[in-house]
Design a protein around this motif. Structure first.
Motif, PDB file in Angstrom:
ATOM      1  N   GLY A 135       0.800  -1.699   0.294  1.00 32.59           N
ATOM      2  CA  GLY A 135      -0.315  -0.149  -0.308  1.00 32.59           C
ATOM      3  C   GLY A 135       0.276   1.257  -0.108  1.00 32.59           C
ATOM      4  O   GLY A 135       0.432   2.249  -0.208  1.00 32.59           O
ATOM      5  N   GLY A 136       1.945   1.196   0.330  1.00 36.66           N
ATOM      6  CA  GLY A 136       2.945   2.296   0.270  1.00 36.66           C
ATOM      7  C   GLY A 136       2.965   3.010   1.659  1.00 36.66           C
ATOM      8  O   GLY A 136       2.961   4.188   1.770  1.00 36.66           O
ATOM      9  N   LYS A 137       2.149   2.226   2.518  1.00 34.96           N
ATOM     10  CA  LYS A 137       2.300   3.144   4.046  1.00 34.96           C
ATOM     11  C   LYS A 137       3.639   2.977   4.548  1.00 34.96           C
ATOM     12  O   LYS A 137       4.328   3.381   5.394  1.00 34.96           O
ATOM     13  CB  LYS A 137       0.787   2.289   4.157  1.00 34.96           C
ATOM     14  CG  LYS A 137       0.774   2.946   5.887  1.00 34.96           C
ATOM     15  CD  LYS A 137      -1.111   1.815   6.158  1.00 34.96           C
ATOM     16  CE  LYS A 137      -1.039   2.134   7.727  1.00 34.96           C
ATOM     17  NZ  LYS A 137      -0.670   0.496   8.270  1.00 34.96           N
ATOM     18  N   ASP A 138       3.212   0.834   5.517  1.00 38.75           N
ATOM     19  CA  ASP A 138       4.382   0.635   6.436  1.00 38.75           C
ATOM     20  C   ASP A 138       5.913   0.130   5.862  1.00 38.75           C
ATOM     21  O   ASP A 138       6.561   0.909   6.350  1.00 38.75           O
ATOM     22  CB  ASP A 138       3.834  -0.759   6.944  1.00 38.75           C
ATOM     23  CG  ASP A 138       1.997  -0.124   7.690  1.00 38.75           C
ATOM     24  OD1 ASP A 138       2.311   0.790   8.361  1.00 38.75           O
ATOM     25  OD2 ASP A 138       1.907  -1.229   7.075  1.00 38.75           O
ATOM     26  N   ARG A 139       6.625  -0.288   4.989  1.00 36.32           N
ATOM     27  CA  ARG A 139       7.358  -0.724   4.396  1.00 36.32           C
ATOM     28  C   ARG A 139       8.501   0.371   3.703  1.00 36.32           C
ATOM     29  O   ARG A 139       9.349   0.827   3.837  1.00 36.32           O
ATOM     30  CB  ARG A 139       7.643  -1.898   3.976  1.00 36.32           C
ATOM     31  CG  ARG A 139       7.315  -3.071   4.586  1.00 36.32           C
ATOM     32  CD  ARG A 139       7.182  -4.486   4.448  1.00 36.32           C
ATOM     33  NE  ARG A 139       5.704  -4.384   3.453  1.00 36.32           N
ATOM     34  CZ  ARG A 139       5.226  -5.244   2.785  1.00 36.32           C
ATOM     35  NH1 ARG A 139       5.731  -6.524   2.683  1.00 36.32           N
ATOM     36  NH2 ARG A 139       3.352  -5.926   1.768  1.00 36.32           N
ATOM     37  N   THR A 140       7.602   0.689   3.041  1.00 33.40           N
ATOM     38  CA  THR A 140       7.960   2.217   1.631  1.00 33.40           C
ATOM     39  C   THR A 140       7.910   3.304   3.152  1.00 33.40           C
ATOM     40  O   THR A 140       8.391   4.750   2.875  1.00 33.40           O
ATOM     41  CB  THR A 140       6.381   2.347   0.894  1.00 33.40           C
ATOM     42  OG1 THR A 140       7.280   0.990  -0.358  1.00 33.40           O
ATOM     43  CG2 THR A 140       6.993   3.660   0.264  1.00 33.40           C
ATOM     44  N   ASP A 172      -9.948   1.867  -0.349  1.00 34.86           N
ATOM     45  CA  ASP A 172      -9.275   0.467  -0.198  1.00 34.86           C
ATOM     46  C   ASP A 172      -9.209   0.361   1.448  1.00 34.86           C
ATOM     47  O   ASP A 172      -9.150  -0.915   1.729  1.00 34.86           O
ATOM     48  CB  ASP A 172      -7.166   0.737  -0.616  1.00 34.86           C
ATOM     49  CG  ASP A 172      -7.789  -0.158  -1.836  1.00 34.86           C
ATOM     50  OD1 ASP A 172      -8.402  -0.005  -2.752  1.00 34.86           O
ATOM     51  OD2 ASP A 172      -6.472  -0.248  -2.221  1.00 34.86           O
ATOM     52  N   SER A 173      -8.876   0.833   2.514  1.00 38.84           N
ATOM     53  CA  SER A 173      -9.115   0.534   3.711  1.00 38.84           C
ATOM     54  C   SER A 173     -10.433   0.256   3.771  1.00 38.84           C
ATOM     55  O   SER A 173     -10.282  -0.763   4.389  1.00 38.84           O
ATOM     56  CB  SER A 173      -8.490   1.664   4.090  1.00 38.84           C
ATOM     57  OG  SER A 173      -6.884   1.861   4.273  1.00 38.84           O
ATOM     58  N   ALA A 174     -11.537   0.465   3.671  1.00 40.46           N
ATOM     59  CA  ALA A 174     -12.835   0.356   3.723  1.00 40.46           C
ATOM     60  C   ALA A 174     -12.586  -1.037   3.556  1.00 40.46           C
ATOM     61  O   ALA A 174     -13.647  -1.394   3.681  1.00 40.46           O
ATOM     62  CB  ALA A 174     -13.404   1.104   3.336  1.00 40.46           C
ATOM     63  N   ALA A 175     -12.529  -1.282   1.681  1.00 39.80           N
ATOM     64  CA  ALA A 175     -13.118  -2.712   1.117  1.00 39.80           C
ATOM     65  C   ALA A 175     -12.407  -3.748   2.357  1.00 39.80           C
ATOM     66  O   ALA A 175     -12.729  -4.546   2.001  1.00 39.80           O
ATOM     67  CB  ALA A 175     -12.688  -2.098  -0.437  1.00 39.80           C
ATOM     68  N   VAL A 176     -11.453  -2.920   2.829  1.00 43.49           N
ATOM     69  CA  VAL A 176     -10.509  -4.179   3.384  1.00 43.49           C
ATOM     70  C   VAL A 176     -11.397  -4.899   4.397  1.00 43.49           C
ATOM     71  O   VAL A 176     -11.134  -5.808   4.377  1.00 43.49           O
ATOM     72  CB  VAL A 176      -8.832  -3.968   3.779  1.00 43.49           C
ATOM     73  CG1 VAL A 176      -8.476  -4.747   4.613  1.00 43.49           C
ATOM     74  CG2 VAL A 176      -7.954  -3.672   2.255  1.00 43.49           C
ATOM     75  N   LEU A 177     -11.850  -4.369   5.288  1.00 40.69           N
ATOM     76  CA  LEU A 177     -12.527  -4.334   6.571  1.00 40.69           C
ATOM     77  C   LEU A 177     -14.070  -4.756   6.286  1.00 40.69           C
ATOM     78  O   LEU A 177     -14.439  -5.437   6.981  1.00 40.69           O
ATOM     79  CB  LEU A 177     -12.679  -3.088   7.605  1.00 40.69           C
ATOM     80  CG  LEU A 177     -11.420  -1.897   8.005  1.00 40.69           C
ATOM     81  CD1 LEU A 177     -12.013  -0.497   8.806  1.00 40.69           C
ATOM     82  CD2 LEU A 177     -11.135  -3.034   8.798  1.00 40.69           C
ATOM     83  N   GLU A 178     -14.163  -4.113   5.221  1.00 42.50           N
ATOM     84  CA  GLU A 178     -15.452  -4.984   5.193  1.00 42.50           C
ATOM     85  C   GLU A 178     -15.481  -6.693   4.553  1.00 42.50           C
ATOM     86  O   GLU A 178     -16.248  -7.051   4.976  1.00 42.50           O
ATOM     87  CB  GLU A 178     -16.753  -3.895   3.894  1.00 42.50           C
ATOM     88  CG  GLU A 178     -16.838  -2.972   4.203  1.00 42.50           C
ATOM     89  CD  GLU A 178     -17.129  -2.065   2.683  1.00 42.50           C
ATOM     90  OE1 GLU A 178     -17.095  -2.654   1.513  1.00 42.50           O
ATOM     91  OE2 GLU A 178     -17.679  -1.020   2.893  1.00 42.50           O
ATOM     92  N   ILE A 188      -8.985  -5.385  15.305  1.00 45.84           N
ATOM     93  CA  ILE A 188      -7.086  -5.369  14.597  1.00 45.84           C
ATOM     94  C   ILE A 188      -6.923  -4.947  13.429  1.00 45.84           C
ATOM     95  O   ILE A 188      -6.011  -3.578  13.350  1.00 45.84           O
ATOM     96  CB  ILE A 188      -6.598  -6.720  14.728  1.00 45.84           C
ATOM     97  CG1 ILE A 188      -6.741  -7.660  16.537  1.00 45.84           C
ATOM     98  CG2 ILE A 188      -5.346  -6.744  14.312  1.00 45.84           C
ATOM     99  CD1 ILE A 188      -6.264  -8.824  16.123  1.00 45.84           C
ATOM    100  N   MET A 189      -7.104  -4.899  12.701  1.00 47.75           N
ATOM    101  CA  MET A 189      -6.930  -4.279  11.331  1.00 47.75           C
ATOM    102  C   MET A 189      -7.286  -2.738  11.077  1.00 47.75           C
ATOM    103  O   MET A 189      -6.358  -1.991  10.393  1.00 47.75           O
ATOM    104  CB  MET A 189      -7.652  -5.215   9.487  1.00 47.75           C
ATOM    105  CG  MET A 189      -7.153  -6.718   9.895  1.00 47.75           C
ATOM    106  SD  MET A 189      -5.274  -6.479   9.897  1.00 47.75           S
ATOM    107  CE  MET A 189      -4.764  -5.866   8.075  1.00 47.75           C
ATOM    108  N   ARG A 190      -8.601  -2.147  11.868  1.00 48.81           N
ATOM    109  CA  ARG A 190      -9.050  -1.254  11.668  1.00 48.81           C
ATOM    110  C   ARG A 190      -7.809   0.146  12.659  1.00 48.81           C
ATOM    111  O   ARG A 190      -7.653   0.996  12.296  1.00 48.81           O
ATOM    112  CB  ARG A 190     -10.655  -1.113  12.439  1.00 48.81           C
ATOM    113  CG  ARG A 190     -10.866   0.234  12.604  1.00 48.81           C
ATOM    114  CD  ARG A 190     -12.624   0.604  13.057  1.00 48.81           C
ATOM    115  NE  ARG A 190     -13.049  -0.461  12.817  1.00 48.81           N
ATOM    116  CZ  ARG A 190     -13.602  -0.487  11.748  1.00 48.81           C
ATOM    117  NH1 ARG A 190     -14.307   0.587  10.911  1.00 48.81           N
ATOM    118  NH2 ARG A 190     -14.776  -1.180  11.900  1.00 48.81           N
TER     119      ARG A 190
END
Length: 237
Positions: A135-140, A172-178, A188-190
């Motif tokens: 997602g270009g978020k954590d490792r990135t 994308d984050s909302a779709a993952v949670l759904e 946890i993911m939220r």
């Protein structure tokens, strides 16, 4: 100050050039030198053309092997592509930790892998370097934060840039949670989705405390003084 240089690379959701971020001595990061994105598996033909037209000389994919196999990069068979996983296949995902605890654990566990990733930026051919994970978020976020810190960007500025990701990935984050039926796992993911500045600030503070800074940390993984100088020269305007 956060970078305003969002890039329209269809269908990349989280692409931005960190050029323009100020350094502590009154300088700035050079536009076109370092770009951070999510993974490229959804890029349209127009998106692929936009990446190539941006003057990119290297694309560093930080994902694990299984991620690359599941969602392959359209650049994987080109000279641009450089796969540098910053996790060992056996490393835990640590979903029950807070996000900054996850970052700190990853960094402490694999300094050599992160040093290799930073070295891949420093040693790239002339041109822009794209760094991405899923997602270009954590490792990135960690790799870009360390590169910016080596180049002289202050932690608060890095934190502001890091925080931009949350909005870019909101859909994308909302779709993952759904898609998560287990309510416990969903919560946890939220908790792992937001990107407040304090997450990356806590991570950088840990490197300051334990390793005497980003340079000291990377040195334990084999990152050389020559590479640090090359990285600064590459990124600074």
């Amino acid at each position: 100050m956060a970078s305003p240089n969002h890039l329209d690379w269809p269908n990349c959701l989280n692409a931005r050039d960190v050029g323009g971020l100020p350094t502590s001595d009154g300088g700035a990061i050079r536009l076109g030198a370092l770009i951070r994105t999510d993974n490229h598996s959804r890029l349209t033909p127009e998106g692929i053309a936009a990446v190539e037209a941006y003057g990119v000389s290297r694309i560093i994919d930080l994902r694990r092997d299984r991620e690359c196999e599941s969602l392959p990069s359209p650049f994987a068979r080109t000279p641009l592509y450089c796969h540098v996983a910053v996790q060992n296949p056996a490393d835990p995902d640590n979903e029950t930790m807070t996000l900054d605890e996850i970052y700190i654990t990853m960094l402490d566990l694999r300094p050599a892998l992160f040093a290799t990733a930073l070295g891949a930026i420093a040693d790239a051919p002339p041109g822009g370097v794209v760094v991405h994970c899923a997602g270009g978020k954590d490792r990135t976020g960690m790799v870009v934060a360390m590169a910016l810190r080596i180049a002289g960007v202050e932690p608060e500025t890095i934190g502001a840039d890091y925080a931009l990701t949350e909005g870019r990935l909101a859909s994308d984050s909302a779709a993952v949670l759904e898609g998560i039926a287990d309510l416990r796992i969903r919560e946890i993911m939220r908790g792992l989705q937001p990107t407040p500045p304090r997450i990356i600030l806590n991570t950088l503070a840990h490197l300051d405390t334990k390793y005497d800074g980003v340079a000291g940390y990377l040195e334990t993984g084999g990152f050389t003084a020559a590479q640090a100088n090359a990285l600064r020269t590459r990124l600074r305007a």
